[in-house]
Design an enzyme around this catalytic site. Sequence first.
Site, PDB file in Angstrom:
ATOM      1  CE  LYS A  44       3.218  80.928 -36.375  1.00  0.00           C
ATOM      2  NZ  LYS A  44       2.332  80.088 -35.602  1.00  0.00           N
TER       3      LYS A  44
ATOM      4  CG  HIS B  14      23.528  60.974 -49.119  1.00  0.00           C
ATOM      5  ND1 HIS B  14      23.549  60.896 -47.742  1.00  0.00           N
ATOM      6  CD2 HIS B  14      24.795  61.197 -49.525  1.00  0.00           C
ATOM      7  CE1 HIS B  14      24.803  61.053 -47.328  1.00  0.00           C
ATOM      8  NE2 HIS B  14      25.571  61.234 -48.386  1.00  0.00           N
TER       9      HIS B  14
ATOM     10  CB  CYS C 120      -5.679  81.933 -39.615  1.00  0.00           C
ATOM     11  SG  CYS C 120      -4.383  81.377 -40.718  1.00  0.00           S
TER      12      CYS C 120
ATOM     13  CE1 TYR D  94       0.761  73.796 -32.439  1.00  0.00           C
ATOM     14  CE2 TYR D  94      -0.408  73.158 -30.452  1.00  0.00           C
ATOM     15  CZ  TYR D  94      -0.032  72.898 -31.759  1.00  0.00           C
ATOM     16  OH  TYR D  94      -0.448  71.752 -32.366  1.00  0.00           O
TER      17      TYR D  94
ATOM     18  CD  GLU E 218      20.829  60.763 -45.919  1.00  0.00           C
ATOM     19  OE1 GLU E 218      21.130  59.705 -46.487  1.00  0.00           O
ATOM     20  OE2 GLU E 218      21.514  61.806 -45.993  1.00  0.00           O
TER      21      GLU E 218
ATOM     22  CB  CYS F   4      -1.330  81.064 -39.001  1.00  0.00           C
ATOM     23  SG  CYS F   4      -2.687  80.251 -38.179  1.00  0.00           S
TER      24      CYS F   4
ATOM     25  CD  GLU G 253       4.046  78.694 -33.035  1.00  0.00           C
ATOM     26  OE1 GLU G 253       3.270  79.674 -33.118  1.00  0.00           O
ATOM     27  OE2 GLU G 253       3.880  77.646 -33.668  1.00  0.00           O
TER      28      GLU G 253
HETATM   29  P1  NDP Z   1      -2.082  75.950 -25.342  1.00  0.00           P
HETATM   30  O1  NDP Z   1      -3.266  75.291 -24.782  1.00  0.00           O
HETATM   31  O2  NDP Z   1      -1.235  75.263 -26.339  1.00  0.00           O
HETATM   32  O3  NDP Z   1      -1.137  76.400 -24.145  1.00  0.00           O
HETATM   33  C1  NDP Z   1      -1.599  77.110 -23.037  1.00  0.00           C
HETATM   34  C2  NDP Z   1      -0.492  77.166 -22.023  1.00  0.00           C
HETATM   35  O4  NDP Z   1      -0.845  78.023 -20.966  1.00  0.00           O
HETATM   36  C3  NDP Z   1      -0.190  75.793 -21.414  1.00  0.00           C
HETATM   37  O5  NDP Z   1       1.196  75.684 -21.251  1.00  0.00           O
HETATM   38  C4  NDP Z   1      -0.927  75.854 -20.089  1.00  0.00           C
HETATM   39  O6  NDP Z   1      -0.345  75.059 -19.084  1.00  0.00           O
HETATM   40  C5  NDP Z   1      -0.737  77.327 -19.722  1.00  0.00           C
HETATM   41  N1  NDP Z   1      -1.765  77.844 -18.840  1.00  0.00           N
HETATM   42  C6  NDP Z   1      -3.112  77.761 -18.982  1.00  0.00           C
HETATM   43  N2  NDP Z   1      -3.725  78.409 -17.964  1.00  0.00           N
HETATM   44  C7  NDP Z   1      -2.761  78.910 -17.179  1.00  0.00           C
HETATM   45  C8  NDP Z   1      -2.755  79.658 -15.973  1.00  0.00           C
HETATM   46  N3  NDP Z   1      -3.891  80.029 -15.385  1.00  0.00           N
HETATM   47  N4  NDP Z   1      -1.571  79.997 -15.425  1.00  0.00           N
HETATM   48  C9  NDP Z   1      -0.417  79.617 -16.019  1.00  0.00           C
HETATM   49  N5  NDP Z   1      -0.350  78.915 -17.151  1.00  0.00           N
HETATM   50  C10 NDP Z   1      -1.501  78.553 -17.725  1.00  0.00           C
HETATM   51  O7  NDP Z   1      -2.638  77.339 -25.895  1.00  0.00           O
HETATM   52  P2  NDP Z   1      -1.987  78.449 -26.801  1.00  0.00           P
HETATM   53  O8  NDP Z   1      -2.624  79.706 -26.327  1.00  0.00           O
HETATM   54  O9  NDP Z   1      -0.508  78.359 -26.841  1.00  0.00           O
HETATM   55  O10 NDP Z   1      -2.552  78.061 -28.235  1.00  0.00           O
HETATM   56  C11 NDP Z   1      -3.950  77.831 -28.431  1.00  0.00           C
HETATM   57  C12 NDP Z   1      -4.164  76.893 -29.585  1.00  0.00           C
HETATM   58  O11 NDP Z   1      -3.905  77.562 -30.795  1.00  0.00           O
HETATM   59  C13 NDP Z   1      -3.245  75.686 -29.588  1.00  0.00           C
HETATM   60  O12 NDP Z   1      -3.778  74.631 -28.843  1.00  0.00           O
HETATM   61  C14 NDP Z   1      -3.127  75.353 -31.037  1.00  0.00           C
HETATM   62  O13 NDP Z   1      -4.103  74.405 -31.384  1.00  0.00           O
HETATM   63  C15 NDP Z   1      -3.370  76.666 -31.741  1.00  0.00           C
HETATM   64  N6  NDP Z   1      -2.106  77.189 -32.290  1.00  0.00           N
HETATM   65  C16 NDP Z   1      -1.479  76.494 -33.270  1.00  0.00           C
HETATM   66  C17 NDP Z   1      -0.289  76.923 -33.773  1.00  0.00           C
HETATM   67  C18 NDP Z   1       0.398  76.126 -34.831  1.00  0.00           C
HETATM   68  O14 NDP Z   1      -0.252  75.291 -35.455  1.00  0.00           O
HETATM   69  N7  NDP Z   1       1.687  76.321 -35.052  1.00  0.00           N
HETATM   70  C19 NDP Z   1       0.335  78.161 -33.297  1.00  0.00           C
HETATM   71  C20 NDP Z   1      -0.402  78.812 -32.258  1.00  0.00           C
HETATM   72  C21 NDP Z   1      -1.578  78.339 -31.781  1.00  0.00           C
HETATM   73  P3  NDP Z   1      -0.673  73.493 -18.943  1.00  0.00           P
HETATM   74  O15 NDP Z   1       0.144  72.789 -19.991  1.00  0.00           O
HETATM   75  O16 NDP Z   1      -0.205  73.174 -17.576  1.00  0.00           O
HETATM   76  O17 NDP Z   1      -2.128  73.339 -19.124  1.00  0.00           O
END
Ligand code: NDP
Length: 451
Positions: A50, A434, A42, A177, A439, A47, A181
Amino acid sequence: MAHDVDLFVIGGGSGGVRAARTSAATGARVALAEDSRMGGTCVIRGCVPKKLMVFASEFHEQTALASAYGWSFDHGTFDWQAFRTKLHGELIRLEGVYREVLTKNDVTIHDQRARVSGANEVTLADGTVVSAGHVLVATGGHPVRPDFENADLGMVSDDIFLMETLPASIVIIGGGYIACEFACILNGLGVEVTQYYRGAQILRGFDDEARGLIADMMRAQGIDIHCGTNIVEMSADGSNVRVKATNGLERSFERLLFATGRSPNSHGLGLEDIGVKLNRRGAIEVDAYSQTAVPSIYAIGDVTDRIQLTPVAIREGMAFTETVFKDNPTAPDHVLVPSAVFTQPEMGTVGLSEEAAADQEEIEVYATSFRPMKSAFADRSSRVLMKLIVSKATRKILGCHIVSEGAGELIQMVGIAVKAGLTKEDFDRTVAVHPTMSEELVTMHNPVRTA
Ligand code: NDP
């Protein structure tokens, strides 16, 4: 037999540091080992940096808006090196704050790797053996690359903050995410961004209407999103990366970012040798109190892969202290956790999506999407969404989804109302503030649909 310490924490991220501090405050003798920088994902590579990059990238749109409001100035250019230097200075400061919190609470810090060598024993990289009444594993997770040839030509999110220069172009693989982002951040900083996502729509799992609007807004800002598209081959092309995609496109990009999920840091810790169970994804299996199959060993945060969010890991850490050192068994609460995706615009969400709620029970949907005053005046196309999912039977708000500037800030407040179990009628009884965007959350009188 007296142990060297009452608690040994492995991992100095948000969860581990909080558990160490709160446990030490009860009078327990606590040690903590961290083999990287104090603060964990984080603070050091997630976080915090970022969000600072989000701030930096938003000025692009803000200056365009300012011009529409009558300001005139030279928009200038973004100096990545200057920003990066300041960013790393800030991270060093925060790392120091975390360290100080521990030392002020008499937590002994070991700046090295540790592994569990027994139910009540930890061995440090330098060979030191420490016996402990309890061991808490809070080792977090790491970003993963898909397993194919030349995948190491791509970056992962950890690498973004260390880039020497900003690339002219990047392709981002993933639709979660991190992918979304960074697509918005890098686009705002002037990088030409292409995004390949294998599914039908980005941000799988979130409310369909909300993620649809985010995708529209990202495209309107110039991010080239290709859904139903994945990478099939990659190779070096001079200093660029050449990428072949499932849609037949073959293109060269200066950089490639894999945002394809994260895996728990559970291997090489000796856990399985002593009977701690891991699930198929490598996450440590714990009960409601974060206790593993070995009673003296607990685990919290991303290494348990429950909800991968910093505030959740912190809650799990505090619940651990209550349970183990305050004789007050406390299960961390994982229900109705609000969260935000820091895209531009942001998405704030708590509770169920319309689709998940409709699967569960009969619902009413209250939603409005409109051009907010600030951007309408500036003749910008951006839209916001305010949406409430209401249970027909109990009238409780089952879910709230906001897509707007500042949605992360808004959802924190709505999260209190939803967590408190308030009804649609409670929202309706609240007088609007407002003129604001939010709102609308207390002035939507008729459902747009029922399901
Ligand atoms: P996510 O699980 O959110 O997303 C992973 C993405 O990668 C999905 O779109 C998934 O597709 C895709 N994917 C996975 N494997 C492959 C592959 N082999 N080939 C192509 N695409 C693939 O993970 P993130 O890494 O984005 O984030 C991890 C975690 O960190 C999040 O779940 C969240 O909890 C936390 N986080 C929170 C944030 C916040 O609170 N603002 C910011 C950043 C991270 P598919 O959907 O098809 O599975």
